[in-house]
Design an enzyme around this catalytic site. Structure first.
Site, PDB file in Angstrom:
ATOM      1  CE  LYS A 234     165.252  50.957 -16.890  1.00 12.54           C
ATOM      2  NZ  LYS A 234     164.025  50.587 -16.190  1.00 12.54           N
ATOM      3  NE  ARG A 308     156.297  44.466 -20.797  1.00 11.78           N
ATOM      4  CZ  ARG A 308     155.559  45.018 -19.825  1.00 11.78           C
ATOM      5  NH1 ARG A 308     154.290  45.288 -20.037  1.00 11.78           N
ATOM      6  NH2 ARG A 308     156.091  45.297 -18.656  1.00 11.78           N
TER       7      ARG A 308
END
Length: 454
Positions: A234, A308
């Site tokens: 990120k 996820r």
């Protein structure tokens, strides 16, 4: 509880009179001509959050008028604990829902003080013992969520998060177990291990079991204690607040605590996959294929779509328990925030009745959600040429939907399931919603469970 105390006989309190805008004239008339003239002179209209002190003949404060607007806003008085002078206040007023107003007061009293001394003590609202006891579980649960999220990762890593879960369960006689590090591989939780293996703090899956009879409810919470994005790193501004990426776990833990404290007629399993998505020589890589616990092979398109991955093994395990209901919470996608903003968690469910009941329960407690579609044609966005599916895809379209569709692949078709994509955060200070970690949907979900299993 911050901001709330028990009202005791002969205790010295300042009367706080709640007034609604539509009945203001009649309410002011009952206070006497002098009070009415003073309110008119000050332009007091009983707008939500407005306050006006009425002086006594000796110059002291006779009472405080507090506007609550239409009277149905939980947060109407939430700014007052930090605005009124320190002291103990007793709420009065015709037709006031004391429990709702007091809940907002408590939420507005919250201050995270682990590392910094509060600038001031909040004003206290004195309540009768019954109202205080009714509110205590909700206030403590919201505080638990906020405290867990606000605590930096150095003090709230996978081990500490699971320890908080274990301590909560111990107080209710729940059973606890966990799989740590390579034990995840030995017990077939490969995606949880893959996401967390690069950290010096080993990944974990923690399980809490409570109750011996009734329907079986499994609650799952994403516990990514910090998310660098992995090798798909990120940027700095995207990483700055990633201590909050365990917000789903914080919600799940707090909801489980509410269930156990209320002794609802159900059997509860709480599952928290707790990891730190870090960067090191053994970090999982884009292009890798992982065969999940379910046997579905997943190609890693992006290591920043890690939530996820840890959830899919936990959801598969949840399904193996043959529950009557699965609820999961996760700070899963920025796409949900782009679609709905910070205040509306995105609700996905495979059941119409379940979704409707959740939305109604959340509306009851002014705890809003917004249902989003499980639009199954979008599953093609997760196609992989080397595996059964990918964890993300090239398109940025419908990111919250495709993430939910990914999770749905790991939930048994015959099990009702709801997934809540929460922000778990307040970017700034607002009445009842202080900057930092936030509980979203928690009151409504507990109301839903009470209605079903109370």
């Amino acid at each position: 509880m911050q901001g709330l105390i028990e009202l005791r006989r002969n205790s010295r309190t300042i009367e706080l009179i709640a007034l609604t805008a539509d009945k203001l004239d009649a309410q002011l008339k009952s206070l006497g001509a002098k009070a009415r003239r003073w309110a008119d002179a000050q332009g007091f209209k009983a707008d939500s959050g407005s306050v006006l002190s009425l002086p006594g003949d000796d110059g002291s404060v006779r009472c405080v008028l507090a506007g609550i607007g239409r009277g149905d806003d939980i947060y109407a008085l939430a700014s007052l604990p930090q605005r009124l002078p320190a002291g103990d206040y007793r709420l009065a007023g015709d037709g006031v829902d004391l429990e709702r107003i007091a809940l907002g007061w408590a939420l507005g009293s919250y201050q995270f003080s682990r590392y910094k001394k509060p600038r001031r003590a909040p004003a206290q609202l004195a309540l009768d013992a019954g109202t205080l006891a009714a509110l205590r579980p909700l206030v403590e649960a919201a505080t638990r969520v906020r405290d867990l999220i606000n605590t930096p990762t150095e003090d709230m890593g996978p081990a500490e998060l699971c320890a908080a879960m274990r301590e909560l369960g111990k107080g209710h006689g729940a059973k606890y177990r966990e799989w740590v590090g390579d034990a995840l591989l030995k017990n077939n939780f490969p995606t949880i291990h893959a996401v967390g293996r690069a950290s010096h703090r080993p990944p974990r899956l923690a399980e809490l079991s409570w109750g011996k009879k009734g329907p079986h409810v499994v609650i799952v919470g994403k516990g990514v204690c910090f998310d660098t994005g992995g090798l798909d790193l990120k940027p700095a501004d995207g990483m700055r607040w990633m201590k909050k990426d365990m917000g789903g776990a914080a919600h799940a833990i707090a909801l489980a605590g509410l269930v156990m404290q209320a002794k609802l007629n159900l059997r509860l399993t709480l599952l928290i996959p707790a990891v730190e998505n870090a960067v090191s020589g053994n970090a999982f890589r884009p292009g890798e294929v992982i065969v999940t616990r379910s046997g579905i092979s997943v190609e890693i398109d992006n290591t920043d779509a890690e939530g996820r991955l840890v959830l899919c093994d936990a959801l598969t395990y949840a399904g193996e328990l043959k529950p009557d209901l699965i609820l999961d919470f996760a700070t899963l996608t920025g796409a949900a925030r782009i679609a709905l903003g910070p205040d509306l968690p995105a609700l996905f469910s495979n059941g119409e009745n379940l979704a409707r009941e959740l939305l109604e329960a959340c509306q009851h407690w002014q705890d809003p959600l917004w249902r989003m579609p499980l639009w199954r044609p979008y599953l093609t966005m997760l196609d992989s040429y080397v595996a059964d599916m990918a964890n993300s895809g090239a398109s940025r379209h419908a990111g919250a939907v495709t993430a939910a569709l990914y999770l749905e692949r790991f939930v048994p078709d015959n099990v009702p399931w709801a997934h809540l994509d929460v922000y778990s955060w307040n970017d700034g200070d607002r009445p009842g919603k202080p900057r930092g970690g936030e509980a979203q949907g928690l009151r409504g979900y507990f109301e839903f469970l009470k209605r079903r299993y109370g």
